[in-house]
Design a protein around this motif. Structure first.
Motif, PDB file in Angstrom:
ATOM      1  N   GLN A  55       6.617-107.656  62.586  1.00 26.79           N
ATOM      2  CA  GLN A  55       7.999-107.161  62.574  1.00 26.79           C
ATOM      3  C   GLN A  55       8.222-106.296  61.345  1.00 26.79           C
ATOM      4  O   GLN A  55       7.943-106.704  60.218  1.00 26.79           O
ATOM      5  N   LEU A  56       8.765-105.072  61.571  1.00 27.67           N
ATOM      6  CA  LEU A  56       9.015-104.126  60.493  1.00 27.67           C
ATOM      7  C   LEU A  56      10.496-103.919  60.209  1.00 27.67           C
ATOM      8  O   LEU A  56      10.853-103.477  59.115  1.00 27.67           O
ATOM      9  N   TRP A  57      11.353-104.231  61.190  1.00 27.04           N
ATOM     10  CA  TRP A  57      12.797-103.966  61.013  1.00 27.04           C
ATOM     11  C   TRP A  57      13.555-104.701  62.096  1.00 27.04           C
ATOM     12  O   TRP A  57      13.020-104.951  63.190  1.00 27.04           O
ATOM     13  N   ASP A 100       5.144-103.328  64.571  1.00 21.68           N
ATOM     14  CA  ASP A 100       3.939-102.524  64.489  1.00 21.68           C
ATOM     15  C   ASP A 100       3.225-102.653  65.836  1.00 21.68           C
ATOM     16  O   ASP A 100       2.831-103.754  66.240  1.00 21.68           O
ATOM     17  N   SER A 138      12.321 -99.121  58.233  1.00 22.31           N
ATOM     18  CA  SER A 138      13.213-100.107  57.606  1.00 22.31           C
ATOM     19  C   SER A 138      14.500 -99.483  57.084  1.00 22.31           C
ATOM     20  O   SER A 138      15.454-100.194  56.752  1.00 22.31           O
ATOM     21  N   GLN A 139      14.561 -98.145  57.028  1.00 21.23           N
ATOM     22  CA  GLN A 139      15.751 -97.458  56.542  1.00 21.23           C
ATOM     23  C   GLN A 139      16.730 -97.083  57.669  1.00 21.23           C
ATOM     24  O   GLN A 139      17.758 -96.456  57.400  1.00 21.23           O
ATOM     25  N   ASN A 175       9.151 -95.606  57.224  1.00 25.48           N
ATOM     26  CA  ASN A 175      10.594 -95.437  56.980  1.00 25.48           C
ATOM     27  C   ASN A 175      11.482 -96.182  57.958  1.00 25.48           C
ATOM     28  O   ASN A 175      12.708 -96.140  57.843  1.00 25.48           O
ATOM     29  N   TYR A 215      14.719-104.821  67.524  1.00 31.27           N
ATOM     30  CA  TYR A 215      13.609-105.009  66.594  1.00 31.27           C
ATOM     31  C   TYR A 215      12.655-103.819  66.643  1.00 31.27           C
ATOM     32  O   TYR A 215      12.515-103.154  67.675  1.00 31.27           O
ATOM     33  N   LYS A 238       6.255 -96.018  60.602  1.00 32.99           N
ATOM     34  CA  LYS A 238       6.130 -97.325  59.966  1.00 32.99           C
ATOM     35  C   LYS A 238       6.615 -97.309  58.523  1.00 32.99           C
ATOM     36  O   LYS A 238       7.086 -98.324  58.008  1.00 32.99           O
ATOM     37  N   SER A 289      19.736 -97.066  60.055  1.00 32.80           N
ATOM     38  CA  SER A 289      21.089 -97.617  59.961  1.00 32.80           C
ATOM     39  C   SER A 289      21.946 -96.975  61.044  1.00 32.80           C
ATOM     40  O   SER A 289      21.531 -95.996  61.693  1.00 32.80           O
TER      41      SER A 289
END
Length: 756
Positions: free
Chosen positions: A691-693, A685, A52-53, A50, A682, A48, A55
């Motif tokens: 939504q986290l990313w 959690d 969002s990083q 990281n 997506y 949770k 790629s």
């Protein structure tokens, strides 16, 4: 370094650090990640803090414009994908470099393949279905294994109690399950009268020999025979597992979501409860012996066949740890049972439901309703449920009038007196790929779509020799055939929807394969075996003419490290789909076998309406529901994805319509990854649904993502090869722009040194 040597080197180098094969939750070596089909992973580099990083680490172009539903599998440092004119391609899982290509496997099951290895890992095989055969490829080299079956093939049309020459459809689009030295298979049989029976079977992986068969339509003396007419086993089709098979590998139990008998909507020739139709069925994986079953729908008249993977979890129930199995259905229920005994965790009530008004039909008087677990989908539609978007006042008034005149409600049989709207419809609720779980915590996740089916008044059809002369399919032009039989699922511009895009089909598929597809069906596509060869030719020529008017990029010649081509080892001729001839309009089907007692009267769903209006019900159109099976409660529900057309009118949290072919991954770090039809993947959690990313994809996606580790780094891969269709898009804008694009396998990872 030569290609073959490079492949072997990749296997050997990775072998030193390969995770223990007994821990199915740290690898993705088979469809769905592991035997239990939980889509659960213990890999912990992405969490949770990281996620969002994430790629794009690398991507691989499919080399064509086919919509693939393929779930990549990864063994050590090798990833296997379907691309380049239905070729199996071995890629380096860190770089995307092509290692070998087995080209042009036209007719291969679309959703995935199986992997098996010997205990010493010297023998490694990829196992798949193709054109109603079972075939194996050496996972090291990509070459066909000629010692398997008869010169490399096992004919899946044999052993079904019917003349193999009359069977047009026997394989499933889903790959089956591996248990010890067996491959366990279901089938996609077609949905018309007198379709193929959907026996469950297991084959020896080394020899191709049939190990066991379970008759899903019981024969004389077998359990359940008395739930059918006495001759039903001679002519009834379906009762098949076309979805995902889950395995309790420790206990040796296989769990099958068994589908509907055919014909789906009228059962005068199958009066009775119809075991083992619409059942959760537990079999001994070694012998095929029935251990227990539970019928989820009696005498199905709504095409409510379960297909989502049964989820195996351990729950705290009544103060005790219980190994349970939960199954989500098309009609919006989650059922939960003791995995070993089949006892429901909470009471299931048999409640009275409406009778049928169709002559000859006898709807079952009661149906099962869970008493504790709430439904995850709406189960009726009235005019009050009409969408707030898209409709002008005249259209809204027209649809309000139509829906108010229709009958609705769960388990309301279709009628010859009134039109019917069912919610969820025939492709609503939970579908294949749409369930996942955390096996240890008792959390089960269900992806669902609210997609109503609209049915006109049922049409009576007499046996062909009793019919008055009328225009049949043989007299229709190619464009008229397309409108009548194809448009509802493939759209008026061939761009797809319920079914895949048909744009560029004539360049991807020769007439013989097209004829086999139309006659025998595939996946969710029903068999149109009443269309004679001349009618199929007219339809094919019509599609080819449209392709010539708007040519698409194709790859008939596959470029790259091709080691073999085609699905026919040693030049064997594959049996063509039988031409069953035309038995009259409306898919009346072939005659009943001589001497059987069966009614000649049949009713059919009329053309029109059907699944053409997924956006007519108010949003959300697609959701994820999290169940806590320790408590028997829903922990959270949220929309998945965003519809651009609704958003333009102010809509929020709408979900995406037509989103029945997407999948999820649950992780030990508390993440839930999910694909969506809006061109994104997506991360949520898993505890709260927040939504986290969101990761952007070049196209839409169908099928399951995969999660794997190489060299201490975790990777998430998803196949994005489907044109995006918004709620009311008619082939304009985004969809048209994507029509000629190539799909990609997109691989996400964290930056170097993050999460390690």
């Amino acid at each position: 370094m030569p290609i073959l040597s490079a492949v072997l080197c990749a296997f050997v180098v990775a072998g030193c650090s390969r995770p223990d094969s007994a821990d199915q939750y740290t690898t993705w070596m088979n469809y769905g990640g592991g035997a239990d089909q939980s889509k659960y992973s213990k890999l912990d580099r992405i969490d949770k803090s990281n996620v969002s990083q994430l790629s794009v680490a690398w991507s691989y172009a499919t080399g064509d414009n086919t919509s693939y539903q393929f779930n990549p599998i990864i063994v050590d440092t090798v990833m296997y994908v379907l691309a380049k004119n239905s070729s199996l391609v071995a890629l380096h899982a860190v770089t995307g470099e092509e290692l070998w290509i087995h080209a042009n496997l036209n007719g291969i099951a679309r959703r995935g393949i199986n992997y098996w290895e010997s205990k010493d890992r010297s023998d490694r095989r990829l196992i798949f279905q193709i054109n109603d055969y079972l075939q194996e490829i050496d996972a090291h080299t990509g070459q066909s294994i000629r010692t398997f079956g008869k010169d490399g093939l096992v004919d899946l049309r044999e052993g079904l109690g019917r003349d193999p020459g009359t069977i047009a459809r026997a394989q499933s689009g889903t790959p089956g399950a591996i248990f010890e030295n067996l491959i366990i298979l279901g089938a996609s049989t077609g949905e018309g009268f007198l379709s193929t029976p959907g026996f469950l079977r297991a084959y020896d992986i080394l020899t191709g020999d049939l190990a066991w068969t379970f008759h899903t339509i019981p024969q004389p003396g077998e359990f359940g025979y008395d739930t059918w007419p006495k001759d039903a086993y001679k002519y009834i089709g379906g009762v098949n597992t076309w979805g995902e098979i889950s395995l309790d590998a420790e206990r040796g139990i296989a769990y099958f979501p068994v589908g509907s008998p055919t014909y789906d909507y009228y059962g005068a020739d199958r009066i009775g409860a119809n075991l083992f139709g619409n059942c959760l069925l537990a079999l001994d994986a070694r012998t095929g012996e029935r251990l227990w079953h539970y019928q989820l729908v009696h005498h199905d008249l709504w095409d409510y066949d379960p297909s989502a993977a049964p989820q195996l979890v351990t729950v705290n129930h009544g103060g005790k740890a219980i190994d349970a199995v939960a199954i989500a259905t098309k009609h919006g229920f989650l059922f939960a049972f003791d995995r070993v005994t089949g006892e429901p965790l909470w009471p299931i009530e048999e409640r009275a439901v409406p009778a049928s008004d169709l002559p000859g039909e006898e709807a079952w008087p009661t149906q099962p309703f869970p008493t504790i677990l709430p439904p995850f989908a709406r189960q009726q539609m009235t005019s009050a449920d009409l969408t707030p978007f898209f409709l002008n006042p005249d259209e809204r008034e027209e649809w309000t009038r139509k829906i108010d005149s229709m009958q609705t409600g769960l388990f309301t049989p279709l009628s010859h007196l009134k039109a019917t709207v069912t919610q969820p419809g025939a492709v609503g609720g939970a579908n294949w790929g749409s369930t996942a779980a955390n096996p240890a915590t008792g959390m089960v996740y269900v992806r669902s779509i609210d997609w109503p089916s609209f049915y006109g008044k049922m049409i009576r059809q007499e046996a062909p020799d009793e019919q008055a002369e009328a225009a049949g399919p043989g007299e229709l032009s190619g464009d008229a055939l397309y409108v009548q039989y194809c448009q509802a699922c493939h759209a008026n511009d061939r761009s797809g929807g319920v079914g895949p895009s048909l744009v560029g089909l004539s360049a991807r598929m020769q007439f013989n394969e097209f004829h086999q597809l139309v006659s025998g069906g595939r996946g969710e596509m029903p068999a149109l075996h009443h269309l004679d060869e001349e009618a199929v030719q007219r339809l094919y020529r019509y599609l080819a003419r449209l392709d010539r008017m708007s040519p698409q990029r194709t790859n008939d010649t596959v470029e790259g490290p091709v080691v073999a081509s085609g699905g026919i080892p040693g030049g064997l001729e594959l049996r063509k789909a039988p031409n069953l001839g035309s038995y009259g309009g409306n898919d009346f089907g072939p005659p009943y076998p001589a001497g059987v007692e069966a009614p000649s009267l049949r009713y059919f769903v009329p053309p029109g309406w059907g699944l053409e209006h997924p956006y007519l019900i108010s949003p959300p159109w697609s959701t994820i529901t999290a169940y806590d099976l320790n408590e028997g409660t829903i922990k959270w529900t949220r929309a998945i994805g965003e519809d651009k057309m609704a958003a333009a009118e102010g809509g929020k949290n709408t979900g995406v319509p037509r989103a029945q072919r997407n999948g999820m991954i649950v992780t030990a770090t508390g993440l839930l990854f999910s694909t969506s039809k809006d061109g994104k993947i997506y991360a949520f959690d898993a505890e709260t649904g927040e939504q986290l990313w969101a990761g952007d994809l070049p196209m839409g996606t169908e099928g399951l993502p995969s999660l794997y580790r190489v060299g201490g780094r975790d990777y998430l891969v998803v196949c994005a090869s489907t044109p995006i269709r918004w709620s009311i898009d008619k082939g304009e804008g985004d969809e048209q722009e994507q029509a000629g694009q190539q799909g990609q396998y997109v691989v996400f990872s964290l930056p170097e040194n993050v999460g390690q």
